[in-house]
Design an enzyme around this catalytic site. Structure first.
Site, PDB file in Angstrom:
ATOM      1  CG  ASP A 409       2.132  -7.139 -10.067  1.00  8.74           C
ATOM      2  OD1 ASP A 409       2.485  -7.021 -11.248  1.00  8.74           O
ATOM      3  OD2 ASP A 409       1.008  -6.772  -9.649  1.00  8.74           O
ATOM      4  CD  GLU A 412       6.479  -3.967 -14.616  1.00  6.95           C
ATOM      5  OE1 GLU A 412       5.991  -3.297 -13.712  1.00  6.95           O
ATOM      6  OE2 GLU A 412       6.289  -5.176 -14.752  1.00  6.95           O
ATOM      7  CG  ASP A 483      -1.995  -6.742 -15.852  1.00  9.96           C
ATOM      8  OD1 ASP A 483      -1.757  -7.809 -15.240  1.00  9.96           O
ATOM      9  OD2 ASP A 483      -1.957  -5.626 -15.306  1.00  9.96           O
TER      10      ASP A 483
HETATM   11  O1  MIG Z   1      -2.127  -3.286 -11.895  1.00 13.11           O
HETATM   12  O2  MIG Z   1      -2.002  -6.977  -7.865  1.00 13.11           O
HETATM   13  O3  MIG Z   1      -0.161  -7.946 -13.424  1.00 13.11           O
HETATM   14  O4  MIG Z   1      -1.617  -9.930 -12.128  1.00 13.11           O
HETATM   15  O5  MIG Z   1      -3.569  -9.077 -10.300  1.00 13.11           O
HETATM   16  C1  MIG Z   1      -2.614  -4.033 -10.878  1.00 13.11           C
HETATM   17  C2  MIG Z   1      -3.034  -6.681  -8.750  1.00 13.11           C
HETATM   18  C3  MIG Z   1      -1.487  -4.742 -10.154  1.00 13.11           C
HETATM   19  C4  MIG Z   1      -0.928  -6.336 -11.857  1.00 13.11           C
HETATM   20  C5  MIG Z   1      -0.648  -7.778 -12.126  1.00 13.11           C
HETATM   21  C6  MIG Z   1      -1.877  -8.586 -11.886  1.00 13.11           C
HETATM   22  C7  MIG Z   1      -2.369  -8.382 -10.475  1.00 13.11           C
HETATM   23  C8  MIG Z   1      -2.603  -6.896 -10.196  1.00 13.11           C
HETATM   24  N1  MIG Z   1      -1.395  -6.140 -10.506  1.00 13.11           N
END
Ligand code: MIG
Length: 750
Positions: A409, A412, A483
């Site tokens: 996650d 980017e 998201d």
């Molecule tokens: O912005 O880890 O896209 O799937 O649950 C929060 C917490 C950070 C973003 C991910 C999402 C995940 C969340 N993360």
């Protein structure tokens, strides 16, 4: 970028070096179908992150200077280079397919500076309305008028990208994803053009922020460009979209066959904090009889959000024991790992990274610090091969605990202060490079490090999920679309978004079923699983603070329907697995837009609310609130309604009733759908019986079987069956390849 007249050329094998008055450039024939157009504006050579290994195929290249330009011809493509480095592509019959635009661009007129101030005063954003402008590197191509554009990764909006403009800049924007977004988490600078006369692909292999204007600015041309990096793009010819995608995945790779269980159902939520929370979910999945293979663990399993640590208290000092217990009940644990490493002396990951200079630095050479989940955090420099192998080795921490998949996650890379500044310093293999060059490949390189580490430490086919990526990431990871929001528009968008990902070389993809942000509704959740059951990745996930959306949260009716579709998915796992095997060989996506199979069909070209699973199954879900029947379009050929077994001749439009529990599905005549006998999770029972669901007609269906887990299939340890279906529904079975030690004992025709 002034080229001027072409003064000299030299052919060196398949490369033609070009001297223009102002610059040097080159054309390289990679294969008879693929031609690279290149000018070293920033650095010599390609340094591609997407294309790895030697791709050049020896072929005949004829070069000839004629009055109308320099012609470079392969057996399939004719390229014409003119003064000013205008480059045109023709097919082997000399018909134009993709030509540079010679006219003057007419950028859209925007408001005056004075008016801009007023708009801003009122609270509107006056800038950023256009992804346009003048760019240092800009390729402008002529449009003939019948263009449709597909691909470009995970962009919002519809299948056909004509008349829209986009930006490639991996972005974590918390607003609900809507059509007006220019960028999301992934940058896949590749698209395919379909016209009445031809299909071709263009891959702009430039990692900087880049811009794609697909005829939004003008009906006469489309363009793509960037401000930095090289002019470096590939023209990919083909007889069809399929051919073109095959060419693109030949260059950038296909997605390797995944472990079979990963095609099962995944339950997730940001907010399963303790071992008890996870246990409860697992228990309830089994109690509710909703087939399930995995609970995904979000950031709360970590200690203080520190990557490669486990919160011992929440797991009673024995996460290994807990994961083992889960595994005995068929649950494979997947857990999240972010790139941000907590700045904390004494924390091993931080200390090791500091000692070896493994983190990105600010322009003054000091370690760059930003804020993410663990508070102040530093960023591993994944462009450095040593950092990748260090990070790869860290997978052992997870593998040792019994973790079966890693979910990447925030890569980017994102931060709590928005995107990192352009001048943060990373490594690009052996030299320094700033963030603006490495941004779009950060997630890609992190995925690669993870894949390679898992392969080494675990040995099974690595299961890596990533949010950010670049062209070619399919070799290392599968993706989810980040998201999204629990709103009907995002369910509708899931179809074109996933189909375009498939047409961008990324076949293994899914959306958060039910929606991530905001509160889902019973009806939305039902309609979403009716779509999600057929998407390559099937995971229900949602945000902390949003309404709970496990299948049982909305009463029995919702649960019953939900279960019905998850079970149907499991029945079809052998079919999905066949498609993944085919995909690895050919690059053909699993979830397909109608246009991919029926490109001459005008209706298919712009269809946004139906999709194909492979070539034989068509799904026409309900994606509108309140709707209980819909128009269904069936392309040419003979189809069966999956539920009623009614035979229907395409092409046709029909009206299909679809109560809440009905997702209309159609199957092509001549299909033997391989079905898995019912079980609670993949591998609960030995795979010794196959059911064949036969839809009479003439057809040949190949079916693939292996151990579903490791790489033995690459050495031939698999079985391949060929089912020849007849008009009368009889099926002839052949074994085309026999290499798996546990083939079916029984094949039963339904
Ligand atoms: O912005 O880890 O896209 O799937 O649950 C929060 C917490 C950070 C973003 C991910 C999402 C995940 C969340 N993360």
């Amino acid at each position: 970028m002034i080229f001027g007249k072409l003064t000299h050329y030299e052919q060196m094998g398949q490369v033609v070096k070009l001297d223009f008055e102002g610059r040097q450039a080159q054309i390289e024939v990679v294969t008879p179908e693929i031609v690279n157009v290149f000018c070293a504006l920033e650095h010599e050579g390609h340094r591609s992150k997407a294309i790895e290994g030697e791709k050049s195929v020896v072929c005949e290249v004829r070069v000839e200077q004629r009055a109308d330009g320099l012609w470079i011809c392969t057996p399939v493509v004719r390229v014409r280079v003119c003064d000013g480095f205008y480059v045109d592509f023709y097919n082997k019959d000399g018909e134009p397919v993709c030509e540079d635009y010679r006219g003057t661009r007419v950028p859209l007129e925007r408001v005056s500076e004075a008016y801009k101030k007023l708009l801003e005063a009122e609270g509107h954003e006056a800038d950023g309305m256009a992804a346009g402008g003048e760019h240092e590197i800009c390729v402008v191509k002529r449009m003939c008028g019948s263009e449709h554009f597909y691909g470009l990764g995970d962009k919002t909006g519809y299948m056909d990208k004509r008349h829209y403009d986009y930006v490639m800049w991996n972005s974590d924007n918390p607003d609900p994803h809507v059509d007006t977004f220019k960028a999301l988490y992934k940058s896949i600078p590749f698209f395919m053009t379909l016209t009445d006369a031809a299909a071709y692909g263009l891959f702009f292999d430039n990692t900087y922020k880049s811009y794609f204007n697909m005829g939004q600015e003008s009906e006469d041309y489309f363009w793509f460009g960037a401000d930095r990096g090289n002019l470096d793009y590939y023209y990919i010819a083909g007889e069809s979209l399929k051919d073109v995608l095959r060419g693109y995945t030949y260059l950038t790779g296909t997605c390797p066959l995944p472990q079979k269980w990963t095609l099962g159902y995944h339950q997730s939520r940001w907010g399963y904090v303790t071992q008890e929370d996870v246990q409860e979910i697992a228990d309830r999945m089994r109690e509710a009889d909703v087939t399930c293979d995995s609970v995904n663990l979000d950031i709360d399993y970590m200690q203080d959000y520190k990557v490669f640590t486990w919160n011992q208290e929440r797991y009673h000092n024995d996460p290994e024991g807990f994961l083992e217990k889960m595994a005995q009940n068929g649950f494979k644990t997947v857990c999240i790992i972010d790139p941000g490493v907590k700045l904390e002396e004494g924390y091993y990951v931080y200390d090791e990274g500091i000692e070896h200079h493994y983190f990105a630095t600010a322009s003054d050479g000091e370690t760059y610090v930003d804020a993410v989940w663990p508070g102040d955090a530093v960023y591993p420099d994944f462009g450095n091969p040593k950092v990748r192998s260090w990070w790869g080795g860290k997978q052992l921490f997870l593998v040792d605990k019994g973790v079966r998949g890693v979910w990447k996650d925030m890569n980017e890379p994102a931060s709590f202060n928005g995107p990192l500044p352009d001048d943060v310093v990373f490594t690009d293999e052996e030299e320094k490079a700033n963030h603006s060059r490495m941004h779009n490949v950060y997630g890609h390189l992190m995925a690669k490090a993870t894949y390679e580490g898992l392969k080494k430490e675990d040995g099974r086919r690595p299961f890596v999920i990533t949010r950010a990526c670049y062209a070619g990431s399919q070799k290392y990871a599968m993706v989810w679309t980040g998201d999204n929001t629990s709103m009907w528009a995002n369910l509708q968008m899931a179809i074109p978004q996933l189909c375009n990902l498939g047409m961008s070389g990324i076949p293994f993809a899914g959306t958060d079923i039910g929606g991530f942000g905001a509160d889902t509704t019973p009806e939305l959740l039902v309609r979403w699983i009716e779509v999600g059951a057929f998407t390559p990745f099937c995971r229900n996930h949602c945000a902390l603070g949003s309404r709970m959306q496990e299948p049982w949260q909305f009463g029995d009716e919702v649960l019953d329907i939900y279960r019905k579709y998850v079970k149907l998915r499991y029945r079809l796992i052998p079919y999905l697995y066949d498609l993944f095997f085919e995909e690895e060989q050919t690059g053909t996506p699993v979830m397909r837009s109608l246009v991919y199979e029926y490109e001459k069909d005008e209706t298919a070209r712009t269809c946004n609310d139906e999709f194909l699973v492979g070539s034989r199954m068509l799904v026409a879900p309900i994606v509108q609130q309140g709707m209980r029947k819909r128009m269904v379009y069936l392309p040419e050929g003979e189809w069966y309604d999956y539920w009623t077994r009614e035979k229907i001749m395409g092409p046709t439009w029909l009206v299909r009733d679809a109560d809440l529990d009905v997702c209309p599905i159609y199957v092509k005549a001549g299909t033997a759908l391989p079905n898995m006998p019912e079980q609670a999770y993949v591998g609960e029972k030995p795979e010794d019986t196959l059911y064949l669901d036969v839809f009479p007609g003439e057809g040949v269906c190949d079916h693939y079987l292996d151990n579903g887990e490791d790489f033995a299939y690459r050495d031939g340890a698999y079985h391949q069956y060929r089912f020849t279906v007849k008009e009368d529904g009889l099926v002839e079975t052949q074994i085309v390849h026999a290499g798996y030690e546990k083939p079916y004992k029984e094949i039963i025709i339904i």
